[in-house]
Design a protein around this motif. Structure first.
Motif, PDB file in Angstrom:
ATOM      1  N   ASN A 247       0.807  -1.219   0.000  1.00 29.91           N
ATOM      2  CA  ASN A 247       0.000   0.000   0.000  1.00 29.91           C
ATOM      3  C   ASN A 247       0.846   1.278   0.000  1.00 29.91           C
ATOM      4  OD1 ASN A 247      -2.541  -1.363   0.106  1.00 29.91           O
ATOM      5  ND2 ASN A 247      -2.167  -1.776   2.260  1.00 29.91           N
ATOM      6  N   TYR A 248       2.128   1.139  -0.325  1.00 29.36           N
ATOM      7  CA  TYR A 248       3.019   2.304  -0.307  1.00 29.36           C
ATOM      8  C   TYR A 248       3.957   2.252  -1.495  1.00 29.36           C
ATOM      9  CZ  TYR A 248       5.177   6.229   2.193  1.00 29.36           C
ATOM     10  OH  TYR A 248       5.595   7.479   2.581  1.00 29.36           O
ATOM     11  N   GLY A 249       4.130   3.395  -2.156  1.00 26.58           N
ATOM     12  CA  GLY A 249       5.067   3.522  -3.260  1.00 26.58           C
ATOM     13  C   GLY A 249       6.265   4.332  -2.835  1.00 26.58           C
ATOM     14  N   PHE A 250       6.624   5.352  -3.640  1.00 25.28           N
ATOM     15  CA  PHE A 250       7.710   6.261  -3.280  1.00 25.28           C
ATOM     16  C   PHE A 250       7.110   7.459  -2.542  1.00 25.28           C
ATOM     17  CE2 PHE A 250      10.662   5.047  -7.096  1.00 25.28           C
ATOM     18  CZ  PHE A 250      10.862   3.798  -6.525  1.00 25.28           C
ATOM     19  N   LEU A 251       6.945   7.324  -1.233  1.00 27.58           N
ATOM     20  CA  LEU A 251       6.358   8.369  -0.381  1.00 27.58           C
ATOM     21  C   LEU A 251       4.948   8.734  -0.833  1.00 27.58           C
ATOM     22  CD1 LEU A 251       9.517  10.631   0.063  1.00 27.58           C
ATOM     23  CD2 LEU A 251       8.751   8.729   1.498  1.00 27.58           C
ATOM     24  N   LEU A 252       4.220   7.738  -1.300  1.00 29.25           N
ATOM     25  CA  LEU A 252       2.827   7.852  -1.709  1.00 29.25           C
ATOM     26  C   LEU A 252       2.057   6.661  -1.161  1.00 29.25           C
ATOM     27  CD1 LEU A 252       3.501   8.689  -5.434  1.00 29.25           C
ATOM     28  CD2 LEU A 252       2.163  10.183  -3.950  1.00 29.25           C
ATOM     29  N   TRP A 253       0.816   6.898  -0.711  1.00 35.27           N
ATOM     30  CA  TRP A 253      -0.056   5.822  -0.274  1.00 35.27           C
ATOM     31  C   TRP A 253      -0.857   5.317  -1.465  1.00 35.27           C
ATOM     32  CZ3 TRP A 253       0.641   3.713   4.350  1.00 35.27           C
ATOM     33  CH2 TRP A 253       1.286   4.479   5.327  1.00 35.27           C
ATOM     34  N   LEU A 254      -0.985   4.008  -1.593  1.00 38.32           N
ATOM     35  CA  LEU A 254      -1.672   3.389  -2.720  1.00 38.32           C
ATOM     36  C   LEU A 254      -2.984   2.768  -2.263  1.00 38.32           C
ATOM     37  CD1 LEU A 254       1.379   1.489  -4.280  1.00 38.32           C
ATOM     38  CD2 LEU A 254       0.757   3.901  -4.524  1.00 38.32           C
ATOM     39  N   PHE A 255      -3.996   2.821  -3.134  1.00 39.74           N
ATOM     40  CA  PHE A 255      -5.267   2.152  -2.881  1.00 39.74           C
ATOM     41  C   PHE A 255      -5.797   1.635  -4.215  1.00 39.74           C
ATOM     42  CE2 PHE A 255      -6.044   6.722  -3.281  1.00 39.74           C
ATOM     43  CZ  PHE A 255      -7.011   6.784  -4.277  1.00 39.74           C
ATOM     44  N   ASP A 256      -6.827   0.838  -4.191  1.00 42.53           N
ATOM     45  CA  ASP A 256      -7.366   0.260  -5.423  1.00 42.53           C
ATOM     46  C   ASP A 256      -7.771   1.366  -6.396  1.00 42.53           C
ATOM     47  OD1 ASP A 256      -6.999  -2.292  -4.489  1.00 42.53           O
ATOM     48  OD2 ASP A 256      -9.068  -2.554  -3.806  1.00 42.53           O
ATOM     49  N   GLY A 257      -7.147   1.390  -7.544  1.00 42.12           N
ATOM     50  CA  GLY A 257      -7.507   2.349  -8.577  1.00 42.12           C
ATOM     51  C   GLY A 257      -6.786   3.677  -8.507  1.00 42.12           C
ATOM     52  N   GLY A 258      -5.957   3.877  -7.477  1.00 37.99           N
ATOM     53  CA  GLY A 258      -5.302   5.175  -7.389  1.00 37.99           C
ATOM     54  C   GLY A 258      -4.263   5.256  -6.299  1.00 37.99           C
ATOM     55  N   PHE A 259      -3.917   6.495  -5.957  1.00 34.20           N
ATOM     56  CA  PHE A 259      -2.879   6.736  -4.955  1.00 34.20           C
ATOM     57  C   PHE A 259      -3.121   8.097  -4.317  1.00 34.20           C
ATOM     58  CE2 PHE A 259      -1.541   7.656  -9.244  1.00 34.20           C
ATOM     59  CZ  PHE A 259      -1.109   8.966  -9.185  1.00 34.20           C
ATOM     60  N   SER A 260      -2.397   8.350  -3.232  1.00 36.12           N
ATOM     61  CA  SER A 260      -2.698   9.531  -2.432  1.00 36.12           C
ATOM     62  C   SER A 260      -1.439  10.108  -1.807  1.00 36.12           C
ATOM     63  CB  SER A 260      -3.697   9.155  -1.330  1.00 36.12           C
ATOM     64  OG  SER A 260      -4.012  10.255  -0.518  1.00 36.12           O
ATOM     65  N   CYS A 261      -1.353  11.449  -1.807  1.00 34.68           N
ATOM     66  CA  CYS A 261      -0.407  12.183  -0.968  1.00 34.68           C
ATOM     67  C   CYS A 261      -1.187  12.559   0.299  1.00 34.68           C
ATOM     68  CB  CYS A 261       0.070  13.459  -1.645  1.00 34.68           C
ATOM     69  SG  CYS A 261       0.495  13.316  -3.388  1.00 34.68           S
ATOM     70  N   ARG A 262      -0.676  12.227   1.465  1.00 36.75           N
ATOM     71  CA  ARG A 262      -1.426  12.457   2.699  1.00 36.75           C
ATOM     72  C   ARG A 262      -0.588  13.189   3.727  1.00 36.75           C
ATOM     73  NH1 ARG A 262      -3.841   6.347   3.497  1.00 36.75           N
ATOM     74  NH2 ARG A 262      -4.977   6.236   1.505  1.00 36.75           N
ATOM     75  N   GLY A 263      -1.266  14.047   4.503  1.00 36.08           N
ATOM     76  CA  GLY A 263      -0.604  14.786   5.560  1.00 36.08           C
ATOM     77  C   GLY A 263      -1.416  14.794   6.835  1.00 36.08           C
ATOM     78  N   TYR A 264      -0.735  14.991   7.921  1.00 39.16           N
ATOM     79  CA  TYR A 264      -1.322  15.016   9.259  1.00 39.16           C
ATOM     80  C   TYR A 264      -2.569  15.903   9.319  1.00 39.16           C
ATOM     81  CZ  TYR A 264      -1.244  15.557  14.405  1.00 39.16           C
ATOM     82  OH  TYR A 264      -1.549  15.568  15.740  1.00 39.16           O
ATOM     83  N   GLY A 265      -3.600  15.392   9.954  1.00 42.01           N
ATOM     84  CA  GLY A 265      -4.779  16.199  10.218  1.00 42.01           C
ATOM     85  C   GLY A 265      -5.777  16.308   9.089  1.00 42.01           C
ATOM     86  N   GLY A 266      -5.626  15.473   8.036  1.00 42.39           N
ATOM     87  CA  GLY A 266      -6.645  15.453   6.993  1.00 42.39           C
ATOM     88  C   GLY A 266      -6.276  16.108   5.687  1.00 42.39           C
ATOM     89  N   GLN A 267      -4.977  16.332   5.432  1.00 40.25           N
ATOM     90  CA  GLN A 267      -4.552  16.890   4.141  1.00 40.25           C
ATOM     91  C   GLN A 267      -4.420  15.725   3.147  1.00 40.25           C
ATOM     92  OE1 GLN A 267      -4.700  19.935   5.302  1.00 40.25           O
ATOM     93  NE2 GLN A 267      -4.335  19.163   7.369  1.00 40.25           N
ATOM     94  N   GLU A 268      -5.044  15.852   1.980  1.00 40.01           N
ATOM     95  CA  GLU A 268      -4.990  14.765   1.001  1.00 40.01           C
ATOM     96  C   GLU A 268      -5.019  15.298  -0.430  1.00 40.01           C
ATOM     97  OE1 GLU A 268      -7.765  11.525   1.303  1.00 40.01           O
ATOM     98  OE2 GLU A 268      -7.836  11.658   3.492  1.00 40.01           O
ATOM     99  N   VAL A 269      -4.253  14.609  -1.296  1.00 39.25           N
ATOM    100  CA  VAL A 269      -4.404  14.733  -2.742  1.00 39.25           C
ATOM    101  C   VAL A 269      -4.596  13.317  -3.249  1.00 39.25           C
ATOM    102  CG1 VAL A 269      -3.393  15.478  -4.924  1.00 39.25           C
ATOM    103  CG2 VAL A 269      -2.823  16.704  -2.810  1.00 39.25           C
ATOM    104  N   ASN A 270      -5.787  12.996  -3.735  1.00 37.97           N
ATOM    105  CA  ASN A 270      -6.087  11.660  -4.241  1.00 37.97           C
ATOM    106  C   ASN A 270      -6.177  11.694  -5.762  1.00 37.97           C
ATOM    107  OD1 ASN A 270      -6.221  10.640  -1.656  1.00 37.97           O
ATOM    108  ND2 ASN A 270      -8.437  10.801  -1.509  1.00 37.97           N
ATOM    109  N   VAL A 271      -5.590  10.692  -6.400  1.00 39.47           N
ATOM    110  CA  VAL A 271      -5.603  10.591  -7.858  1.00 39.47           C
ATOM    111  C   VAL A 271      -6.144   9.226  -8.247  1.00 39.47           C
ATOM    112  CG1 VAL A 271      -4.219  10.638  -9.968  1.00 39.47           C
ATOM    113  CG2 VAL A 271      -3.627  12.149  -8.045  1.00 39.47           C
ATOM    114  N   LEU A 272      -7.187   9.207  -9.087  1.00 40.86           N
ATOM    115  CA  LEU A 272      -7.734   7.969  -9.651  1.00 40.86           C
ATOM    116  C   LEU A 272      -7.408   7.943 -11.135  1.00 40.86           C
ATOM    117  CD1 LEU A 272      -9.431   8.401  -6.992  1.00 40.86           C
ATOM    118  CD2 LEU A 272     -11.212   7.068  -8.112  1.00 40.86           C
TER     119      LEU A 272
END
Length: 303
Positions: A247-272
């Protein structure tokens, strides 16, 4: 923009009492279909990105490879960081750039509770963060275990600076932020000049604030195979599962169909990728480190 989706999102956030959410953007097929701001935020408001900074560092490493500052992801970090070439520990020369990108350096880490971490407090007060980290115990053989930790990105920032001969912030500003039309205050630095973005730091004042639209530009860079700023081969590697954590790439979180940049407290950039979607959410962090993945999950159901 889709007013039905806007009304749905407003109702959902109110129903869930998510009072700390500041910004939500959603692009589909390059069209902005949702843009909502709360708590007095506007299109120009800036929010601290927290650990999304890690994903930005990953892009910077890809640019370093393209420009020849770094020869290979499998190069030992001791080639750049002399503190790890002193034989303090036999594992030090085994740590590679790839290990830092995948959180598998093997350096001991205890994150504490909600990042109120004694280990970080000691680091903040050290005279030289690199010497301090080279003296930190090794818990595992490099590359054998995934442990999400701050040490690896501190070392990655130091490596970028050593390899390029400029601060990590300056390298990012010239090679990533300016080409994307992003502006940011200069990042904080330790006493030896190593730039870093820390979640809860009473000593270092943070300036890694970006607008929601700035973060969307980071998302589109990944969606559009690097946009000519970073090699598309690196992007493919960055969004692929690492060897020790699917579930992890190069400092990116992975999920089915996409990936995410995530930060403390609810910061997110999700890409599908297949849906051609970029989604951004920003919030004011709290001591409980709230996250809002359910907002994204529910929006996707109706888009």
């Amino acid at each position: 923009m889709n007013h039905e989706i806007e009304e749905y999102v407003d109702h959902y956030i109110k129903q869930r009492r998510y009072r700390l959410i500041n910004s939500i953007l959603l692009f589909k097929d390059n069209e902005l279909i949702l843009e909502r701001y709360y708590n007095g935020f506007t299109k120009d408001s800036r929010n601290n990105i927290k650990s999304i900074w890690k994903s930005i560092l990953s892009i910077c490493i890809g640019i370093c490879l393209d420009k020849g500052y770094i020869k290979s992801l499998d190069e030992p970090i001791s080639n750049y960081l002399t503190e790890f070439a002193q034989n303090v520990h036999p594992y030090h020369r085994l740590i590679t750039v790839r290990h830092l990108l995948t959180m598998s350096s093997g350096i001991y880490w205890n994150g504490g509770v909600h990042y109120h971490c004694p280990m970080l407090e000691q680091l903040w007060r050290s005279e030289n963060c690199l010497e301090h980290l080279s003296d930190t115990a090794m818990a595992d053989v490099p590359g054998t275990k995934f442990v999400y930790k701050e040490w690896d990105v501190i070392l990655l920032s130091a490596l970028i600076s050593k390899a390029t001969g400029m601060s990590t912030y300056e390298f990012c500003r010239i090679n990533l932020y300016e080409p994307l039309g992003i502006t940011s205050g200069e990042w904080a630095a330790f006493s030896n000049g190593v730039n870093y973005s820390i979640s809860n730091n009473p000593i270092i004042e943070m300036q890694s604030d970006l607008s929601a639209h700035d973060l969307a530009k980071i998302g589109f860079l990944f969606l559009e195979n690097g946009k000519g700023i970073v090699n598309d081969n690196y992007i493919r590697q960055a969004i692929s599962p690492s060897q020790r954590e699917r579930n992890y790439g190069f400092l990116l979180w992975l999920f089915d169909g996409g990936f995410s940049c995530r930060g403390y407290g609810g910061q997110e950039v999700n890409v599908l990728l297949e849906s051609n979607i970029v989604y951004v959410i920003q919030a004011t962090p709290s001591a409980q480190s709230k996250s809002y993945e359910d907002v994204f999950d529910n929006i996707i159901k109706i888009v």
